[in-house]
Design an enzyme around this catalytic site. Sequence first.
Site, PDB file in Angstrom:
ATOM      1  N   ASP A 170     -11.862  -1.723  33.940  1.00 14.20           N
ATOM      2  CA  ASP A 170     -11.657  -1.127  32.623  1.00 14.20           C
ATOM      3  C   ASP A 170     -10.226  -1.408  32.220  1.00 14.20           C
ATOM      4  OD1 ASP A 170     -13.449   1.364  31.143  1.00 14.20           O
ATOM      5  OD2 ASP A 170     -11.459   0.941  30.380  1.00 14.20           O
ATOM      6  N   ASN A 175     -19.944  -5.177  29.712  1.00 17.15           N
ATOM      7  CA  ASN A 175     -20.299  -4.006  28.921  1.00 17.15           C
ATOM      8  C   ASN A 175     -19.156  -3.483  28.045  1.00 17.15           C
ATOM      9  OD1 ASN A 175     -21.742  -1.283  28.556  1.00 17.15           O
ATOM     10  ND2 ASN A 175     -19.841  -0.714  29.592  1.00 17.15           N
ATOM     11  N   TYR A 195     -18.794  -5.226  14.066  1.00 19.98           N
ATOM     12  CA  TYR A 195     -19.560  -4.778  15.240  1.00 19.98           C
ATOM     13  C   TYR A 195     -20.929  -5.462  15.278  1.00 19.98           C
ATOM     14  CZ  TYR A 195     -21.565  -1.592  18.727  1.00 19.98           C
ATOM     15  OH  TYR A 195     -22.165  -1.064  19.855  1.00 19.98           O
ATOM     16  N   LYS A 247     -22.266  -8.095  18.086  1.00 21.33           N
ATOM     17  CA  LYS A 247     -23.422  -7.806  18.952  1.00 21.33           C
ATOM     18  C   LYS A 247     -24.557  -8.819  18.743  1.00 21.33           C
ATOM     19  CE  LYS A 247     -21.656  -4.310  21.155  1.00 21.33           C
ATOM     20  NZ  LYS A 247     -21.377  -4.398  22.613  1.00 21.33           N
ATOM     21  N   ILE A 252     -26.620   6.229  21.919  1.00 16.19           N
ATOM     22  CA  ILE A 252     -26.451   6.781  23.267  1.00 16.19           C
ATOM     23  C   ILE A 252     -25.282   7.772  23.248  1.00 16.19           C
ATOM     24  CG2 ILE A 252     -26.152   6.228  25.720  1.00 16.19           C
ATOM     25  CD1 ILE A 252     -28.639   4.896  24.405  1.00 16.19           C
ATOM     26  N   THR A 256     -22.324   9.024  24.351  1.00 17.78           N
ATOM     27  CA  THR A 256     -21.149   8.619  25.150  1.00 17.78           C
ATOM     28  C   THR A 256     -19.887   8.989  24.358  1.00 17.78           C
ATOM     29  OG1 THR A 256     -20.928   6.472  24.070  1.00 17.78           O
ATOM     30  CG2 THR A 256     -22.408   6.566  25.977  1.00 17.78           C
TER      31      THR A 256
HETATM   32  P1  NAP Z   1     -17.252   4.029  25.709  1.00 16.83           P
HETATM   33  O1  NAP Z   1     -17.656   5.347  26.245  1.00 16.83           O
HETATM   34  O2  NAP Z   1     -16.160   3.950  24.703  1.00 16.83           O
HETATM   35  O3  NAP Z   1     -16.905   3.062  26.950  1.00 16.83           O
HETATM   36  C1  NAP Z   1     -16.427   1.758  26.745  1.00 16.83           C
HETATM   37  C2  NAP Z   1     -15.355   1.480  27.778  1.00 16.83           C
HETATM   38  O4  NAP Z   1     -14.872   0.140  27.555  1.00 16.83           O
HETATM   39  C3  NAP Z   1     -14.161   2.411  27.644  1.00 16.83           C
HETATM   40  O5  NAP Z   1     -13.687   2.841  28.905  1.00 16.83           O
HETATM   41  C4  NAP Z   1     -13.154   1.523  26.951  1.00 16.83           C
HETATM   42  O6  NAP Z   1     -11.814   1.900  27.137  1.00 16.83           O
HETATM   43  C5  NAP Z   1     -13.466   0.190  27.591  1.00 16.83           C
HETATM   44  N1  NAP Z   1     -12.826  -0.893  26.855  1.00 16.83           N
HETATM   45  C6  NAP Z   1     -12.496  -0.937  25.528  1.00 16.83           C
HETATM   46  N2  NAP Z   1     -11.846  -2.068  25.252  1.00 16.83           N
HETATM   47  C7  NAP Z   1     -11.765  -2.758  26.413  1.00 16.83           C
HETATM   48  C8  NAP Z   1     -11.181  -3.989  26.769  1.00 16.83           C
HETATM   49  N3  NAP Z   1     -10.543  -4.748  25.866  1.00 16.83           N
HETATM   50  N4  NAP Z   1     -11.280  -4.402  28.052  1.00 16.83           N
HETATM   51  C9  NAP Z   1     -11.894  -3.661  28.978  1.00 16.83           C
HETATM   52  N5  NAP Z   1     -12.443  -2.453  28.717  1.00 16.83           N
HETATM   53  C10 NAP Z   1     -12.368  -2.013  27.440  1.00 16.83           C
HETATM   54  O7  NAP Z   1     -18.508   3.308  25.039  1.00 16.83           O
HETATM   55  P2  NAP Z   1     -20.065   3.250  25.441  1.00 16.83           P
HETATM   56  O8  NAP Z   1     -20.799   3.976  24.411  1.00 16.83           O
HETATM   57  O9  NAP Z   1     -20.261   3.521  26.879  1.00 16.83           O
HETATM   58  O10 NAP Z   1     -20.294   1.705  25.138  1.00 16.83           O
HETATM   59  C11 NAP Z   1     -20.424   0.725  26.158  1.00 16.83           C
HETATM   60  C12 NAP Z   1     -21.016  -0.508  25.520  1.00 16.83           C
HETATM   61  O11 NAP Z   1     -22.288  -0.168  24.961  1.00 16.83           O
HETATM   62  C13 NAP Z   1     -20.197  -1.086  24.376  1.00 16.83           C
HETATM   63  O12 NAP Z   1     -20.260  -2.498  24.414  1.00 16.83           O
HETATM   64  C14 NAP Z   1     -20.928  -0.574  23.147  1.00 16.83           C
HETATM   65  O13 NAP Z   1     -20.718  -1.394  22.033  1.00 16.83           O
HETATM   66  C15 NAP Z   1     -22.362  -0.600  23.622  1.00 16.83           C
HETATM   67  N6  NAP Z   1     -23.281   0.259  22.893  1.00 16.83           N
HETATM   68  C16 NAP Z   1     -23.081   1.597  22.824  1.00 16.83           C
HETATM   69  C17 NAP Z   1     -23.974   2.379  22.119  1.00 16.83           C
HETATM   70  C18 NAP Z   1     -23.828   3.872  21.993  1.00 16.83           C
HETATM   71  O14 NAP Z   1     -24.595   4.469  21.201  1.00 16.83           O
HETATM   72  N7  NAP Z   1     -22.933   4.521  22.724  1.00 16.83           N
HETATM   73  C19 NAP Z   1     -25.081   1.780  21.493  1.00 16.83           C
HETATM   74  C20 NAP Z   1     -25.246   0.404  21.591  1.00 16.83           C
HETATM   75  C21 NAP Z   1     -24.335  -0.346  22.302  1.00 16.83           C
HETATM   76  P3  NAP Z   1     -11.168   2.824  25.941  1.00 16.83           P
HETATM   77  O15 NAP Z   1     -11.786   4.174  26.147  1.00 16.83           O
HETATM   78  O16 NAP Z   1      -9.719   2.762  26.174  1.00 16.83           O
HETATM   79  O17 NAP Z   1     -11.552   2.198  24.627  1.00 16.83           O
END
Ligand code: NAP
Length: 253
Positions: A38, A91, A157, A161, A190, A192
Site C-alpha cells: 500500500d 487492486n 474513474y 476502469k 461495496i 469500504t
Molecule cells: P479503499 O478502502 O480506499 O482502499 C484502497 C487502498 O488503495 C487504500 O489503502 C489506498 O490508500 C490505496 N491506494 C491509493 N492510491 C494508491 C497508490 N497510488 N498506490 C498504492 N496504493 C494506493 O478502497 P476500496 O473500496 O477498497 O477499493 C479498492 C479497489 O476497488 C479500488 O480499485 C476501487 O476503485 C475498486 N472498487 C471499489 C468499489 C467500492 O464500492 N468500494 C466498487 C468498485 C470498485 P489511501 O487510503 O491513502 O488512498
Amino acid sequence: MPGFVTDKVALVTGGGSGIGRATALTFAREGARVVVSDVVAEAGRETVRLIAEAGDEARFVAADVSRAAEVEALVAGCVEAYGRLDCAHNNAGIEGPGAQTVDYDEAAWERVIAINLTGVWLCMKYEIPAMLKHGGGAIVNTSSAAGLLGFRGGSAYVASKHGVLGLTKTAALEYAKAGLRVNAVCPGAIDTPMMGRITGHKPQRAERMAASEPVGRMGNPQEIAEAVVWLCSDAASFVTGHAMSVDGGLVVQ
Ligand code: NAP
C-alpha cells in the site's frame, strides 16, 4: 485441510484498506504467503498484523503503484522474500473527484488514470515476468461496475476502469499459452472507506447507494475477496480474460 492457494505467494496492492485488506486476509486464510502493499505504510502493516494474529504469514512492502521504480522494487521484494510470485491482486485505486466531463480538472484526471489504469499496467509489467520464471500464475485486476457502465460525473474513474478491462483481456490473450491467467473483478457498491468518502459518510446517501443494488444492500469487502482468491486458485484453471461482476445484480438491471 489444504486451502484454495496453499503454498502460493500472493501480492495485494491497496492491501491496507477495504477490498485489498479483505483479499490479503483471505489469501492467507487459504494458505498463501502474502505480500501486502500500500502507499500508506501504517495501514498495510496493520493488515500484516491481522494476518499474523490469525497465525498466517505475510509481510509489508510500501509502493505507490503509479511509480514504475516502486512497482519494480515491490515485485523484486516479493521474489526476494518468498522466492517466487504466483498470484497478484492489482487492486489499488482512487475514486477521484465527481465532476461533469467538461468540468473535470486535468490534474485530477491524470492522477486517477495514473493510479487506476497505469498502476495496473505497471503491476502486470513487472509481475508477469516474475510469474513466468516459475511456470505461470494468476492475476486479478480490480475494475468496477464502472468498467462496464457509464456513471455521470465519473469520467476519469469510469474511463480508468474500462481501461483495466481492456488491459486484462489483452494480457489474458498474450499469456494464455504460458500458464498465466488474467481476470478482473467488477465490484458493485461495496462498503469500504472509499464508499464512505463517496457518500460523504451521510447515512441517507449510503441508503440510496444500497437501494441501487438489486439485492437491496451494499456488498462487503469479503464478498469481493472470495471471488478474487477463487479466480487466483487452480479451481479457476480454465478462466482467463473474464470480467467477473460481483455486484448484487447491479449491471444486469
Ligand atoms: P479503499 O478502502 O480506499 O482502499 C484502497 C487502498 O488503495 C487504500 O489503502 C489506498 O490508500 C490505496 N491506494 C491509493 N492510491 C494508491 C497508490 N497510488 N498506490 C498504492 N496504493 C494506493 O478502497 P476500496 O473500496 O477498497 O477499493 C479498492 C479497489 O476497488 C479500488 O480499485 C476501487 O476503485 C475498486 N472498487 C471499489 C468499489 C467500492 O464500492 N468500494 C466498487 C468498485 C470498485 P489511501 O487510503 O491513502 O488512498
